[in-house]
Design a protein around this motif. Structure first.
Motif, PDB file in Angstrom:
ATOM      1  N   GLN A 198       0.822  -1.216   0.000  1.00  0.00           N
ATOM      2  CA  GLN A 198       0.000   0.000   0.000  1.00  0.00           C
ATOM      3  C   GLN A 198       0.852   1.262   0.000  1.00  0.00           C
ATOM      4  OE1 GLN A 198      -2.733  -1.654  -1.031  1.00  0.00           O
ATOM      5  NE2 GLN A 198      -3.819  -0.013   0.000  1.00  0.00           N
ATOM      6  N   GLN A 201       2.458   1.686  -3.424  1.00  0.00           N
ATOM      7  CA  GLN A 201       1.525   2.223  -4.413  1.00  0.00           C
ATOM      8  C   GLN A 201       1.276   3.705  -4.184  1.00  0.00           C
ATOM      9  OE1 GLN A 201      -1.802  -0.407  -3.887  1.00  0.00           O
ATOM     10  NE2 GLN A 201      -1.018  -1.952  -5.309  1.00  0.00           N
ATOM     11  N   ALA A 202       1.100   4.101  -2.921  1.00  0.00           N
ATOM     12  CA  ALA A 202       0.834   5.510  -2.620  1.00  0.00           C
ATOM     13  C   ALA A 202       2.026   6.390  -2.974  1.00  0.00           C
ATOM     14  CB  ALA A 202       0.467   5.671  -1.145  1.00  0.00           C
ATOM     15  N   GLN A 310      -6.985  -0.703   2.939  1.00  0.00           N
ATOM     16  CA  GLN A 310      -7.503   0.335   2.062  1.00  0.00           C
ATOM     17  C   GLN A 310      -8.747   0.997   2.654  1.00  0.00           C
ATOM     18  OE1 GLN A 310      -7.954  -2.034  -1.524  1.00  0.00           O
ATOM     19  NE2 GLN A 310      -6.223  -1.029  -2.479  1.00  0.00           N
ATOM     20  N   ALA A 372      -3.076  10.345  -3.778  1.00  0.00           N
ATOM     21  CA  ALA A 372      -2.023   9.738  -2.963  1.00  0.00           C
ATOM     22  C   ALA A 372      -2.090  10.231  -1.527  1.00  0.00           C
ATOM     23  CB  ALA A 372      -0.649  10.056  -3.559  1.00  0.00           C
ATOM     24  N   THR A 375      -4.740   8.437   0.185  1.00  0.00           N
ATOM     25  CA  THR A 375      -4.312   7.079   0.518  1.00  0.00           C
ATOM     26  C   THR A 375      -3.540   7.057   1.817  1.00  0.00           C
ATOM     27  OG1 THR A 375      -4.225   6.463  -1.824  1.00  0.00           O
ATOM     28  CG2 THR A 375      -2.992   5.074  -0.281  1.00  0.00           C
ATOM     29  N   PHE A 376      -2.620   8.005   1.977  1.00  0.00           N
ATOM     30  CA  PHE A 376      -1.862   8.072   3.220  1.00  0.00           C
ATOM     31  C   PHE A 376      -2.769   8.372   4.405  1.00  0.00           C
ATOM     32  CE2 PHE A 376       1.946   8.745   0.519  1.00  0.00           C
ATOM     33  CZ  PHE A 376       2.723   7.732   1.054  1.00  0.00           C
TER      34      PHE A 376
END
Length: 467
Positions: A198, A201-202, A310, A372, A375-376
């Motif tokens: 994860q 990807q971020a 996620q 992004a 996502t974090f």
């Protein structure tokens, strides 16, 4: 959970003739039975491996086993950073959603960045008392940005990931924990791998959005190195109606201003990271969700844990301490970004016709955040976003008007001198109060200096005659 050890499930035995005249592996449209790794496809034939993994070729099959082996053999910290780095680089190589691909920096782009930072530092000299903090200026590709910033992401993410690792072991009953050593070790390995996936990807997606090393208000790159990403600057400039040279120069001003602040305010980095860590300590893991995931965990389906990450498993504690920690962090980020915004505008406005438009573009971009950043926020329960940027910028600009750049920048000498969240609610009140305080101090110092000079100028012995 499966009845087999650790949740592994094997394909069921098939008779030689399933009763419908079809041989083993020919049922279901020629596909083999559902396999534990989720692979499947036509053409299984009589190959027993094809019966398990469908039409996957040997190379893909080897890669799948290798990836699973890496996940289960990892024995490092709470995040598998080797995997994160690998996935981030692969994400960068795929390009952004708009089709923009990463590219090696050309000599012309490198020279343009160096010249932009040099000119930016020259303009900033007239807008701030802090000297240059950019020992070097570099132009990075997206892949180079990933390499340079991963150490700081590790510092930010590891504390929260550690809490998840501890929670994963705590969801099992105590009487089972002693007997579940291998399972717990495997769960931690998978947790590290999933976090690595994860985060990778971020970081990879964020590399397609950032234009420098300080976009999120934290120093992500090496100290004293002003960095810009030419490919992302070009993408940002499209559609703005502003010449690329002006866009690059404005972004160089922002990068160079950040570098000055972090280079000459030695306590600032630890102050910001301490605020992040203080907030992270108050984050609790949603153990109910984690118990549900662990209760159904199948090591051959690691995407289950990935999907849970996620969706977010972190909940800030609704306590006075946590609210205070969040306020400190948001205020600190706002003060950094507000100072940069005010100083850059003061430096750019006399020279760049597009300064106002670029300022507003960057403000909105920073306030909204990209995918992004979101996502974090899901992964670590924290949005690194300066919600009070405009208030802070107005406060710093007002201080410069009242005290000049030197008086404004003097507030960075100690964290106790900085404005608080309450001061951002009333910037003018803070500026007026601070202006009075500074004036009184200056007056006292001036009178003391004048008195000392008068005593020095008195003829020897004259003081005794006045008694």
């Amino acid at each position: 959970m499966s009845d087999t050890p650790f949740g592994f499930s094997l394909p069921p035995e098939e008779p030689e003739n399933g009763g419908d005249g079809k041989k083993k592996g020919e049922g279901q449209g020629g596909q083999g039975p559902a396999n534990p790794f989720g692979f499947g496809g036509p053409g299984a034939g009589d190959n027993p491996f094809a019966a398990m993994f469908g039409s996957m070729n040997p190379g893909d099959l080897g890669a799948a086993f290798q990836q699973l082996g890496q996940m289960l053999s990892y024995e490092g910290g709470p995040v598998n950073w080797d995997m994160a780095k690998d996935i981030a680089r692969k994400t960068v190589a795929q390009g952004t959603a708009d089709g923009t691909k990463d590219a090696s920096v050309t000599s012309g782009e490198r020279a343009a960045v160096e010249e932009a930072v040099r000119l930016a530092d020259l303009w900033l000299d007239g807008a701030t008392s802090l000297p240059s903090g950019s020992g070097t200026a570099v132009a990075w590709s997206r892949a180079e940005w990933v390499e340079a910033t991963l150490p700081v992401w590790k510092e930010l993410v590891d504390p929260v990931a550690e809490r998840v690792g501890a929670a994963m072991g705590g969801v099992l009953p105590e009487e089972m924990q002693a007997m579940a050593g291998p399972l717990l070790g495997m769960m931690r390995s998978m947790g590290g791998a999933m976090f690595g996936t994860q985060i990778g990807q971020a970081v990879g997606v964020l590399a397609g959005e950032v234009v420098g090393s300080t976009d999120i208000g934290l120093p992500l790159g090496p100290a004293g190195k002003a960095a810009l990403l030419p490919v992302n600057i070009a993408a940002l400039g499209e559609g703005l109606g502003v010449p690329l040279d002006e866009v690059r120069l404005y972004l160089a001003l922002r990068e160079a201003a950040h570098q000055r602040l972090f280079a000459h305010v030695p306590w600032l980095r630890s102050h910001l990271f301490g605020a992040v860590e203080g907030y992270a300590r108050g984050i609790k893991v949603d153990t109910a969700k984690l118990e549900d995931v662990v209760g159904q965990l199948d090591p051959t389906h690691p995407e289950q844990l990935q999907e849970a990450l996620q969706q977010g498993m972190f909940q800030p504690e609704d306590s006075p301490e946590q609210k205070a920690a969040l306020a400190r962090l948001e205020t600190a980020l706002a003060l950094v970004e507000g100072w940069v915004d005010a100083v850059v505008h003061a430096a750019a406005a006399p020279h760049l016709p597009s300064a106002g438009a670029l300022r507003e573009t960057l403000r909105r971009r920073r306030a909204s955040g990209g995918p992004a950043e979101q996502t974090f926020a899901t992964l670590i329960g924290l949005e690194l976003r300066p919600r009070r940027l405009r208030d802070a910028s107005r406060l710093w600009a007002s201080l410069a008007d009242a005290r000049g750049p030197e008086g404004r920048d003097a507030l960075w000498e100690h964290p106790d001198m900085l404005p608080t969240a309450a001061d951002l609610d009333d910037p003018d009140g803070f500026v007026h109060r601070e202006h009075l305080d500074f004036s009184e101090i200056d007056k006292m110092l001036g009178e003391a200096a004048k008195g000392g000079q008068e005593r020095k100028d008195e003829p020897e012995g004259e003081g005794d005659d006045k008694k």
